[in-house]
Scaffold this active site. Structure first.
Site, PDB file in Angstrom:
ATOM      1  N   GLY A   1      -5.978   5.837   1.477  1.00 22.34           N
ATOM      2  CA  GLY A   1      -5.702   7.269   1.483  1.00 22.34           C
ATOM      3  C   GLY A   1      -4.858   7.564   0.262  1.00 22.34           C
ATOM      4  N   HIS A   2      -5.460   8.171  -0.765  1.00 17.59           N
ATOM      5  CA  HIS A   2      -4.761   8.406  -2.025  1.00 17.59           C
ATOM      6  C   HIS A   2      -4.526   9.907  -2.192  1.00 17.59           C
ATOM      7  CE1 HIS A   2      -6.411   4.356  -3.732  1.00 17.59           C
ATOM      8  NE2 HIS A   2      -5.686   4.210  -2.648  1.00 17.59           N
ATOM      9  N   THR A   3      -3.268  10.272  -2.319  1.00 19.37           N
ATOM     10  CA  THR A   3      -2.916  11.688  -2.372  1.00 19.37           C
ATOM     11  C   THR A   3      -2.661  12.132  -3.803  1.00 19.37           C
ATOM     12  OG1 THR A   3      -1.730  11.227  -0.328  1.00 19.37           O
ATOM     13  CG2 THR A   3      -1.383  13.402  -1.317  1.00 19.37           C
TER      14      THR A   3
ATOM     15  N   LYS B   1      -0.321   5.224  -5.789  1.00 22.66           N
ATOM     16  CA  LYS B   1      -1.335   4.866  -6.785  1.00 22.66           C
ATOM     17  C   LYS B   1      -2.168   6.084  -7.155  1.00 22.66           C
ATOM     18  CE  LYS B   1      -2.975   1.981  -3.804  1.00 22.66           C
ATOM     19  NZ  LYS B   1      -1.942   2.037  -2.753  1.00 22.66           N
TER      20      LYS B   1
ATOM     21  N   ASN C   1     -10.280   2.912   4.351  1.00 25.00           N
ATOM     22  CA  ASN C   1      -8.945   2.528   4.844  1.00 25.00           C
ATOM     23  C   ASN C   1      -7.889   3.077   3.880  1.00 25.00           C
ATOM     24  OD1 ASN C   1      -9.959   0.715   2.916  1.00 25.00           O
ATOM     25  ND2 ASN C   1      -8.978  -1.095   3.789  1.00 25.00           N
TER      26      ASN C   1
ATOM     27  N   GLY D   1       0.811  -1.212   0.000  1.00 30.10           N
ATOM     28  CA  GLY D   1       0.000   0.000   0.000  1.00 30.10           C
ATOM     29  C   GLY D   1       0.844   1.262   0.000  1.00 30.10           C
ATOM     30  N   ASP D   2       0.192   2.389  -0.310  1.00 29.73           N
ATOM     31  CA  ASP D   2       0.831   3.717  -0.299  1.00 29.73           C
ATOM     32  C   ASP D   2       1.974   3.845  -1.295  1.00 29.73           C
ATOM     33  OD1 ASP D   2      -0.926   4.372   1.790  1.00 29.73           O
ATOM     34  OD2 ASP D   2       0.461   3.557   3.278  1.00 29.73           O
TER      35      ASP D   2
ATOM     36  N   GLN E   1      -5.114  -0.126  -1.426  1.00 29.43           N
ATOM     37  CA  GLN E   1      -4.215  -1.002  -0.673  1.00 29.43           C
ATOM     38  C   GLN E   1      -3.112  -1.549  -1.595  1.00 29.43           C
ATOM     39  OE1 GLN E   1      -7.933  -1.655   0.057  1.00 29.43           O
ATOM     40  NE2 GLN E   1      -7.434   0.110   1.302  1.00 29.43           N
TER      41      GLN E   1
HETATM   42  P1  GDP Z   1      -1.401   5.710  -2.388  1.00 22.43           P
HETATM   43  O1  GDP Z   1      -2.190   5.254  -1.215  1.00 22.43           O
HETATM   44  O2  GDP Z   1      -0.760   4.584  -3.121  1.00 22.43           O
HETATM   45  O3  GDP Z   1      -2.183   6.597  -3.337  1.00 22.43           O
HETATM   46  O4  GDP Z   1      -0.203   6.591  -1.808  1.00 22.43           O
HETATM   47  P2  GDP Z   1      -0.303   7.710  -0.641  1.00 22.43           P
HETATM   48  O5  GDP Z   1      -0.965   8.922  -1.183  1.00 22.43           O
HETATM   49  O6  GDP Z   1      -0.850   7.123   0.610  1.00 22.43           O
HETATM   50  O7  GDP Z   1       1.240   7.958  -0.356  1.00 22.43           O
HETATM   51  C1  GDP Z   1       2.108   8.434  -1.340  1.00 22.43           C
HETATM   52  C2  GDP Z   1       2.714   9.768  -0.871  1.00 22.43           C
HETATM   53  O8  GDP Z   1       3.845  10.084  -1.657  1.00 22.43           O
HETATM   54  C3  GDP Z   1       1.787  10.950  -1.018  1.00 22.43           C
HETATM   55  O9  GDP Z   1       2.029  11.856   0.025  1.00 22.43           O
HETATM   56  C4  GDP Z   1       2.187  11.561  -2.366  1.00 22.43           C
HETATM   57  O10 GDP Z   1       1.909  12.953  -2.460  1.00 22.43           O
HETATM   58  C5  GDP Z   1       3.666  11.323  -2.345  1.00 22.43           C
HETATM   59  N1  GDP Z   1       4.295  11.082  -3.654  1.00 22.43           N
HETATM   60  C6  GDP Z   1       3.769  10.513  -4.756  1.00 22.43           C
HETATM   61  N2  GDP Z   1       4.710  10.346  -5.705  1.00 22.43           N
HETATM   62  C7  GDP Z   1       5.859  10.829  -5.173  1.00 22.43           C
HETATM   63  C8  GDP Z   1       7.198  10.899  -5.650  1.00 22.43           C
HETATM   64  O11 GDP Z   1       7.537  10.476  -6.746  1.00 22.43           O
HETATM   65  N3  GDP Z   1       8.118  11.452  -4.811  1.00 22.43           N
HETATM   66  C9  GDP Z   1       7.797  11.920  -3.570  1.00 22.43           C
HETATM   67  N4  GDP Z   1       8.761  12.432  -2.834  1.00 22.43           N
HETATM   68  N5  GDP Z   1       6.539  11.843  -3.088  1.00 22.43           N
HETATM   69  C10 GDP Z   1       5.605  11.298  -3.877  1.00 22.43           C
HETATM   70  P1  IMO Z   2      -3.833   2.712   0.340  1.00 26.27           P
HETATM   71  O1  IMO Z   2      -4.952   2.516  -0.643  1.00 26.27           O
HETATM   72  C1  IMO Z   2      -1.404   0.974   3.528  1.00 26.27           C
HETATM   73  C2  IMO Z   2      -3.367  -1.967   6.135  1.00 26.27           C
HETATM   74  C3  IMO Z   2      -3.553  -1.542   7.587  1.00 26.27           C
HETATM   75  C4  IMO Z   2      -3.462  -2.882   8.289  1.00 26.27           C
HETATM   76  C5  IMO Z   2      -4.167  -3.813   7.302  1.00 26.27           C
HETATM   77  C6  IMO Z   2      -5.612  -4.087   7.648  1.00 26.27           C
HETATM   78  O2  IMO Z   2      -3.721   4.106   0.830  1.00 26.27           O
HETATM   79  O3  IMO Z   2      -2.569   2.148  -0.181  1.00 26.27           O
HETATM   80  P2  IMO Z   2      -7.835  -2.675   7.444  1.00 26.27           P
HETATM   81  O4  IMO Z   2      -8.243  -1.398   8.100  1.00 26.27           O
HETATM   82  O5  IMO Z   2      -7.845  -2.634   5.949  1.00 26.27           O
HETATM   83  O6  IMO Z   2      -8.570  -3.867   7.989  1.00 26.27           O
HETATM   84  O7  IMO Z   2      -6.292  -2.882   7.902  1.00 26.27           O
HETATM   85  O8  IMO Z   2      -4.089  -3.178   6.031  1.00 26.27           O
HETATM   86  N1  IMO Z   2      -3.926  -1.019   5.142  1.00 26.27           N
HETATM   87  C7  IMO Z   2      -3.180  -0.177   4.405  1.00 26.27           C
HETATM   88  N2  IMO Z   2      -1.853   0.066   4.425  1.00 26.27           N
HETATM   89  N3  IMO Z   2      -2.192   1.611   2.634  1.00 26.27           N
HETATM   90  C8  IMO Z   2      -3.518   1.360   2.579  1.00 26.27           C
HETATM   91  O9  IMO Z   2      -4.324   1.868   1.626  1.00 26.27           O
HETATM   92  C9  IMO Z   2      -4.074   0.458   3.521  1.00 26.27           C
HETATM   93  N4  IMO Z   2      -5.319   0.007   3.776  1.00 26.27           N
HETATM   94  C10 IMO Z   2      -5.207  -0.901   4.757  1.00 26.27           C
HETATM   95  O10 IMO Z   2      -2.530  -0.665   7.996  1.00 26.27           O
HETATM   96  O11 IMO Z   2      -2.126  -3.298   8.362  1.00 26.27           O
HETATM   97 MG    MG Z   3      -2.285   5.573   0.847  1.00 22.92          MG
END
Ligand code: GDP
Ligand code: IMO
Ligand code: MG
Length: 426
Positions: A40-42, A16, A38, A12-13, A223
């Site tokens: 969080g897409h930024t 995406k 659950n 995750g994170d 995720q």
């Molecule tokens: P997601 O859940 O897969 O959409 O990812 P998140 O949004 O939870 O986490 C990705 C974080 O990295 C966010 O704060 C984005 O703004 C940041 N981000 C995305 N691409 C880049 C990158 O290439 N470099 C840096 N430094 N940050 C990035």
């Molecule tokens: P994005 O879409 C990272 C993790 C939780 C926990 C496990 C189960 O932003 O990538 P849940 O609440 O789903 O039952 O928790 O999954 N988890 C994530 N970790 N990014 C996420 O979403 C997640 N969604 C759930 O931290 O370990």
């Molecule tokens: Mg995320």
């Protein structure tokens, strides 16, 4: 026409949200097919930052139809907060459609999520506490309440009374908690249902129509693949299908309709919550990555566990998704490190293995076998093409792609839209 599934390749994170936003510009439809808030897409647009939890990131483009389909679980007050937050920033929600088959997260799901975590004591999963697991458990047990039930007062009351008969017994006898009252839930949730009803739609035919008329469609995975309920690191995972196959299950399209699967790969690894993580770093390098990459949860604010890229896990992820491209993100975070490591094999029980163990207990024992590569010192956030990157950064990308067994199509060197290098037209 293209029908692309974007999945997280790790835990995750992986960014995406950023990658889907990039593809959404040239698309007519963006679909969330799994999970709930659950996620969080930024997305960073100029000086503005948007954090989306339920709503597809395509909503930031007025021309994109955004679908929340059958495989999702929806928290009504959470979703309405998200909608109000977007509306207050001038984003139209006219293009938001919610499947009548998506399941609703109710107060007892959130309560049970928290109580179960407490009961697990030393074996906590580290969930987001959003009620995700209990809502999917009810769906599988055929005791869930779907969006179509929720938006019909008589059906909602009847399904809720049935559910509470069981939940209240659990709350009282297993957890020693007071029971919940149907009337109180109805009073609070019916106004939510009235507001959301206008967005309810039969989403599968909308997707079929888009496919038939040659539209560009992006499926936005939530995720990461290693959190998939069947293919992930059970039981330390989420309760839905974040992998590419989940796009079919959660939407109502067949696998042959999908013509591209892109795995978003963070240039290193992170994980939130508990579970095996062979390449986790507890030293200064881990700290460096966490601070430079702002590795704190978008949803819960928890510090993310950080480590080197795990190419054994990545090659497995490529398989379970049938990935045909990878997009590497957050490459800029690695700038400034003297050398980089990639885990190319594990040592488990005195043997060297190249495959990702299906059993989490074995994964807990895995010791990473690293390849070491030269780092680069310069900041790369202004790179406009692959050629602008230092040689060692290009070699790193090449090695990641080789170990994954999948060609590279995009590289992200910063959170902004213009910090995206793409190697081919998608
Ligand atoms: P997601 O859940 O897969 O959409 O990812 P998140 O949004 O939870 O986490 C990705 C974080 O990295 C966010 O704060 C984005 O703004 C940041 N981000 C995305 N691409 C880049 C990158 O290439 N470099 C840096 N430094 N940050 C990035
Ligand atoms: P994005 O879409 C990272 C993790 C939780 C926990 C496990 C189960 O932003 O990538 P849940 O609440 O789903 O039952 O928790 O999954 N988890 C994530 N970790 N990014 C996420 O979403 C997640 N969604 C759930 O931290 O370990
Ligand atoms: Mg995320």
């Amino acid at each position: 026409m293209s029908c692309i599934v974007v999945v997280g390749a790790q835990w995750g994170d992986e960014a995406k949200g950023k990658m889907v936003d990039f593809l959404a510009r040239e698309s007519q439809m963006v679909i969330r097919f799994n999970g709930g808030n659950n996620a969080g897409h930024t997305v960073v647009v100029g000086e503005e930052k948007f954090k989306l939890h339920h709503i597809p990131v395509g909503i930031l483009y007025p021309h994109v139809r955004c679908l929340m389909t059958d495989g999702m679980v929806i928290d009504p007050p959470g979703l309405l907060d998200e909608m109000d937050g977007l509306a207050a920033r001038g984003i139209s929600l006219d293009n938001l459609y919610i499947s009548g088959s998506a399941h609703i997260i109710l107060p007892y799901h959130k309560l049970l999520d928290t109580l179960e975590e407490k009961r697990r004591a030393g074996k906590k999963i580290g969930t987001t506490g959003r009620g995700i697991g209990p809502a999917y458990a009810d769906k599988a047990a055929r005791a869930g309440i779907r969006m179509a039930d929720f938006c019909n007062p008589n059906r909602f009351l009847s399904r809720l009374e049935d559910a509470l008969a069981v939940k209240n017994s659990l709350l009282r006898h297993l957890y020693g908690e007071p029971p919940l009252e149907a009337e109180a839930i109805i009073e609070r949730y019916e106004p939510y249902a009235r507001r959301l009803k206008g967005h309810m739609a039969d989403t599968a035919p909308m997707v079929w129509e888009a496919l038939d008329s040659g539209k560009n469609i992006v499926f936005e995975g939530a995720q990461g693949s290693l959190l998939d309920i069947d293919q992930g690191t059970y039981p330390y995972l989420t309760s839905s299908h974040p992998i590419a196959g989940g796009a079919c299950l959660g939407t109502g399209v067949g696998p042959r309709q999908i013509n591209r699967v892109i795995g978003v790969v963070k240039a290193y690894s992170t994980r939130v919550g508990a579970g095996a993580f062979p390449t986790e770093l507890f030293d200064d390098t881990g700290h460096y990555i966490r601070e430079k990459g702002h590795e704190y949860g978008t949803t819960t604010g928890r510090p993310r566990r950080c480590g080197w890229l795990d190419a054994v896990a990545l090659a497995y992820s490529a398989r379970i998704n049938g990935m045909d491209r990878i997009a590497v993100s957050l490459l800029d975070v690695l700038s400034g490190l003297p050398s980089l490591k990639i885990c190319a094999a594990y040592r488990i029980g005195g043997r060297t293995v190249n495959s990702f163990p299906a059993d989490n207990v074995l994964l807990e024992q895995a010791q990473p076998v690293y390849e070491e590569m030269e780092g680069w010192q310069e900041e790369i956030g202004n790179a406009q093409s692959l050629d602008d990157l230092p040689v060692s950064a290009r070699l790193y990308l090449q090695r990641v792609s080789e170990l994954a067994g999948v060609p590279l199509c995009m590289v992200s060197v910063g959170p902004r839209r213009d910090q995206t290098l793409f190697l081919e037209e998608l």
